[in-house]
Structure formats: C-alpha cells, structure tokens
Scaffold this active site. Structure first.
Site, mmCIF file in Angstrom:
data_model
loop_
_atom_site.group_PDB
_atom_site.id
_atom_site.type_symbol
_atom_site.label_atom_id
_atom_site.label_comp_id
_atom_site.label_asym_id
_atom_site.label_seq_id
_atom_site.Cartn_x
_atom_site.Cartn_y
_atom_site.Cartn_z
ATOM 1 N N HIS A 171 2.658 46.420 85.378
ATOM 2 C CA HIS A 171 3.082 45.341 86.297
ATOM 3 C C HIS A 171 4.453 45.641 86.914
ATOM 4 O O HIS A 171 5.189 44.716 87.258
ATOM 5 C CB HIS A 171 3.152 43.990 85.580
ATOM 6 C CG HIS A 171 1.927 43.661 84.784
ATOM 7 N ND1 HIS A 171 0.896 42.885 85.275
ATOM 8 C CD2 HIS A 171 1.565 44.022 83.528
ATOM 9 C CE1 HIS A 171 -0.039 42.773 84.358
ATOM 10 N NE2 HIS A 171 0.336 43.460 83.281
ATOM 11 N N SER B 115 19.843 58.364 108.217
ATOM 12 C CA SER B 115 19.764 57.281 109.191
ATOM 13 C C SER B 115 20.719 57.596 110.342
ATOM 14 O O SER B 115 21.786 58.168 110.134
ATOM 15 C CB SER B 115 20.173 55.967 108.519
ATOM 16 O OG SER B 115 20.698 55.064 109.467
ATOM 17 N N LYS C 286 22.619 56.975 104.014
ATOM 18 C CA LYS C 286 21.192 56.941 103.692
ATOM 19 C C LYS C 286 20.555 58.302 103.456
ATOM 20 O O LYS C 286 20.840 59.274 104.143
ATOM 21 C CB LYS C 286 20.431 56.244 104.817
ATOM 22 C CG LYS C 286 20.790 54.794 104.960
ATOM 23 C CD LYS C 286 20.023 53.941 103.995
ATOM 24 C CE LYS C 286 18.709 53.558 104.623
ATOM 25 N NZ LYS C 286 17.870 52.854 103.686
ATOM 26 N N GLU D 73 6.914 58.320 102.239
ATOM 27 C CA GLU D 73 6.460 57.159 103.010
ATOM 28 C C GLU D 73 5.322 57.542 103.951
ATOM 29 O O GLU D 73 4.369 56.790 104.137
ATOM 30 C CB GLU D 73 7.623 56.566 103.791
ATOM 31 C CG GLU D 73 8.644 55.901 102.880
ATOM 32 C CD GLU D 73 9.898 55.487 103.635
ATOM 33 O OE1 GLU D 73 10.260 54.318 103.559
ATOM 34 O OE2 GLU D 73 10.519 56.335 104.298
#
Ligand code: ARG
Length: 457
Positions: free
Chosen positions: A157, A285, A291, A298
């Site tokens: 979970h 970024s 970043k 992704e």
C-alpha cells in the site's frame, strides 16, 4: 502509378486519394524479408509441380535472393508508388526478368503472403525481444550480486511494511523478467508457420510439395523452426490471434517496465531519498536550477498508454470481422510494429539505467531505525517461540506500537516492567535481538532464495 496485382475487371481508374489512403507499403516494407521467403518457397513449389521449369525457377530464385541480400544489408528502399510490399517485390522481379515474373504469383494470394510474413516477423521479434529482456534481467541480477548485505524496505500500500534485503528486491525484478522470457519463448514455439492457403481455400498445388519446399528453405537458410501442416486454409487466412497474443505479452512486459519505473521514481524523490538516479538518463528544468527529473522513467510509464492502446486497437479491429480476410486486417501492422519497436528501445535503455542506480545507504540506515518495521517479527516471535495465539500476539504488538507512538517512547527504551503490561512473556532482551534487519531477514524460512536462472542467449 505503379503496376498492380489486380485490375482486369475494372473499367475505371482508381481514385488518386483513395489509392494513397489504402496503401500500406510505407509500413509493410518492414515485412520485405519474409515476403521474399514466401516467394522462394512458392517458386520451389511451383517448380516441383511443373508449373515452372527448373530454369525458370532458378532464374526467379536468383533474382529473389538478390533482393533478399539487399534487404539484409539494409539497402532496400521501398517504392512509395506501390500499393504494398507484395506488389513492390513483384514489380522489382518483373524489372529484372520481364515476362517470367508474371508466373511468380501463380496460384497464390496476398492473403496467404501477409499472414505468413507477419508470423515470421513475430517469430523473429519474439526471439529478439527475449534476448533483450534477458539482458535486462542479467543487469538486475548483476546489480543484486554487487549489493551484498544491503538492507532495504519492503512496501505494501506504499506504506512501510517489512525489512528486506536490497538483493531480494532486485531478484524480484529478475524473476519477473524471467517469466516474461518464458512467455515469449512459449509464444515463439507455438507459432505455426504454414503456406499455401491461397485466397482462403488452399490452392491446386499439393501440400507435400509446399511442405518439401518449405523444409528445404529452412534447412538452406539454417532457420531453426519446424514447418506446420496447413489444416484449414480459412482459419489460416482469418487468423490474427497470434498478433493479439504477442501484443498481450508485450503489454505485460510494458506493465512490468512501468511498475519498475514507478518504483524508481518514488525511491528517488526527496520524500523517500533511497536512490540516486543515473544523471545521463535525467533532465533538468529550464527554470528551476536544482531539478534533476526522471524523464526516462516517466516516458516509460507514459508509454504504457501507447502499448496497451496498440493491443486494444487490434482487438477492436478484429472484433466482429466475418471470416476470412477483410481489408480491416491491414491495420494490424502499425500497432504491431509500434509496440515491438517501443518495447525494445525501453528495455535496452532500462538495462543501462539499472546499472547506474546508486543506493543511498545512509538514508536507508536512518529509515531502518523505524521500529514499526519490526512489528511483524515481534508478533511472529511470540507465536513461534512463546506459543502465543497469533490473534493475541497481533493485538499485543498493535497496542505496543500505539503506546510507543502516543507516548513518543521508543520500544527499545522500554524495560521489562513496562513490556509486561502488554504481555507477560514480552522481554526487553528478546526485543533487542528481534529488532535488527538481519534477524528480520533470517527469520524468514519459507523462501528458498534460489537465484533466477537467466542465461545470455
Ligand atoms: N496489404 C494487405 C494487408 O496487409 C495485404 C493483403 C491484401 N489482400 C487483399 N486481398 N487485398 O492486409
């Protein structure tokens, strides 16, 4: 306009827009190699059936072999004016041998060619993807072997559950990829290569002649695959189940890659902070200087939409199609090629990515101080060593955890007197022994921990 394989009964010329709309050569050129296989076997069958003289067959096979060489050398350029790859090859042969080429298509249909070609494609790609999945599995196993006694946290979970070894975590992935390899292997073995189905009912040539020519071709080309007997031509022409099956396996592989990507993304967040991701697969970024984004992962996760979509596209195209061939079936190729090419790329990069992951051991060490990670081990200790009923042990440990949370007091700082209030057999000395990562792992006796057997192919 290039020459077509049909046209005698038509009075009007094909509409230009429709002609472009219906073309498939711009993608089915990828089947060129297999279409030549079909032609070579077909020519041999025609010769054995005395429809071609040995000299004619020889001439055709020599031209076809020349085109095959070009294809294998990566020098083949399809002719965009052609309707499909079958017409393209026919026209090429005609350019080389003139009139004789008109005999090449004797007693044959593109319906037979296309299903033959697609099966070969799936077979070759199935074997190839099997090798790439194996390579990824091996990269994972090698990483696990190097991780020694590193501990890790197992989640259910997405909540901290129990302590695991990092190698067990990685071996889980190896096990997953091993199963994928088996699925691909079973799929390839189950593919039935047949020829001679004609347009839908078979042809006037004897099945023995096809069989002999096919086996001869396999032997000459050192292709390790046995030939299947054509039992029912209607079935053969109608069948695209093998593509659905192949895309289902690729969807499973994609699902595994997506879950792996998600794990790695999570573990690399500041919130978890267990993984340092290989920089060469991340991007920055344009605005936020700090970043380091996990773009590869992704994209892998995102590509699941495309891979599942390709499977759905074929399932939906095939749904409700009357037997046997329908032009709708031409549309199976782009989803098939798209899934094959995408999954291969992802697998290859993922193998490099896995090698580059670094475990942030200090952060894991810190996380392992969370005493709740040992709750299950304490309950199991009470059951196995102190003969407490599990339901009672579960309750006792639950209350102990709750007390520790409420009072902000560590279990390891509780003495026997306090522990006794939860259960008379609870002892500080025992808890000290139980609450270590090594104990947590060693106390699991039901797992053999045999290593997944992934062998380079
Ligand atoms: N381009 C067609 C396909 O991929 C080849 C078979 C064509 N057959 C036909 N009867 N039009 O399905």
């Amino acid at each position: 306009m290039s020459k077509k394989l049909w046209g005698g009964r038509f009075k009007k010329k094909i509409d230009k827009d429709f002609e472009e709309f219906s073309k498939s050569v711009q993608y089915d050129y990828k089947l060129a190699e297999y279409d030549i296989y079909h032609s070579i076997i077909h020519v041999s069958t025609l010769a054995a059936s005395k429809i071609l003289t040995p000299q004619e067959a020889q001439k055709l096979i020599s031209v076809l072999s020349g085109i095959l060489k070009e294809i294998r050398a990566g020098k083949f350029k399809y002719d965009p004016a052609c309707e499909d790859i079958h017409s393209d090859i026919q026209n090429r042969v005609e350019k080389k041998v003139g009139e004789l080429a008109l005999k090449l298509h004797s007693l044959r249909s593109r319906n037979d060619q296309i299903v033959f070609d697609e099966k070969w494609y799936c077979l070759d790609q199935g074997i190839d993807i099997g090798k790439i999945v194996t390579a990824l599995g091996i990269a994972v196993v090698e990483k696990a072997a190097k991780s020694g006694k590193d501990f890790f946290i197992g989640y259910t979970h997405t909540q901290r559950a129990q302590i695991i070894s990092f190698s067990d975590y990685l071996y889980a992935w190896a096990e997953i990829f091993l199963k994928d390899c088996k699925r691909l292997n079973d799929f390839c073995e189950g593919l039935e290569l047949v020829i001679g189905a004609g347009a839908l009912t078979g042809t006037a040539l004897k099945k023995e002649a096809y069989q002999k020519a096919a086996e001869q071709f396999l032997r000459a080309d050192k292709i390790k695959k046995s030939w299947s007997v054509l039992n029912n031509a209607l079935f053969t022409i109608s069948d695209r189940d093998f593509i659905v099956e192949f895309l289902s396996i690729l969807s499973l592989i994609q699902m595994h890659l997506s879950r792996m990507a998600e794990d790695f993304i999570l573990y690399s967040t500041k919130e978890f902070d267990f993984f340092d991701l290989p920089e060469e697969f991340c991007t920055g970024s344009s605005l936020m200087p700090h970043k380091k984004n996990p773009d590869f992962l992704e994209l892998v996760r995102g590509l699941t939409g495309k891979i599942y979509g390709n499977l759905m596209a074929i399932l939906t195209t095939m749904k409700g199609l009357p037997l046997t061939y329908n032009r709708d079936m031409q549309l199976d190729k782009e989803p098939l090629f798209s899934s094959v090419e995408t999954v291969k790329e992802e697998l290859k990069i993922m193998a490099k990515f896995v090698k580059g992951i670094k475990l942030k051991k200090e952060n894991i060490k810190e996380a392992l101080k969370d005493e709740q990670l040992y709750a299950t081990e304490i309950a199991e200790f009470l059951v196995t060593k102190k003969k407490v009923a599990f339901k009672e042990a579960h309750d006792v440990v639950g209350k102990l955890i709750r007390y520790s949370e409420d009072k902000k007091k560590k279990i390891e700082d509780m003495d026997d007197l306090v522990l006794k209030t939860f259960h008379p057999v609870l002892k500080a000395g025992d808890l000290k022994k139980i609450m270590t990562p090594k104990y947590a792992i060693d106390s699991k006796k039901s797992v053999s921990r045999a290593l997944p057997k992934l062998k380079k192919k």
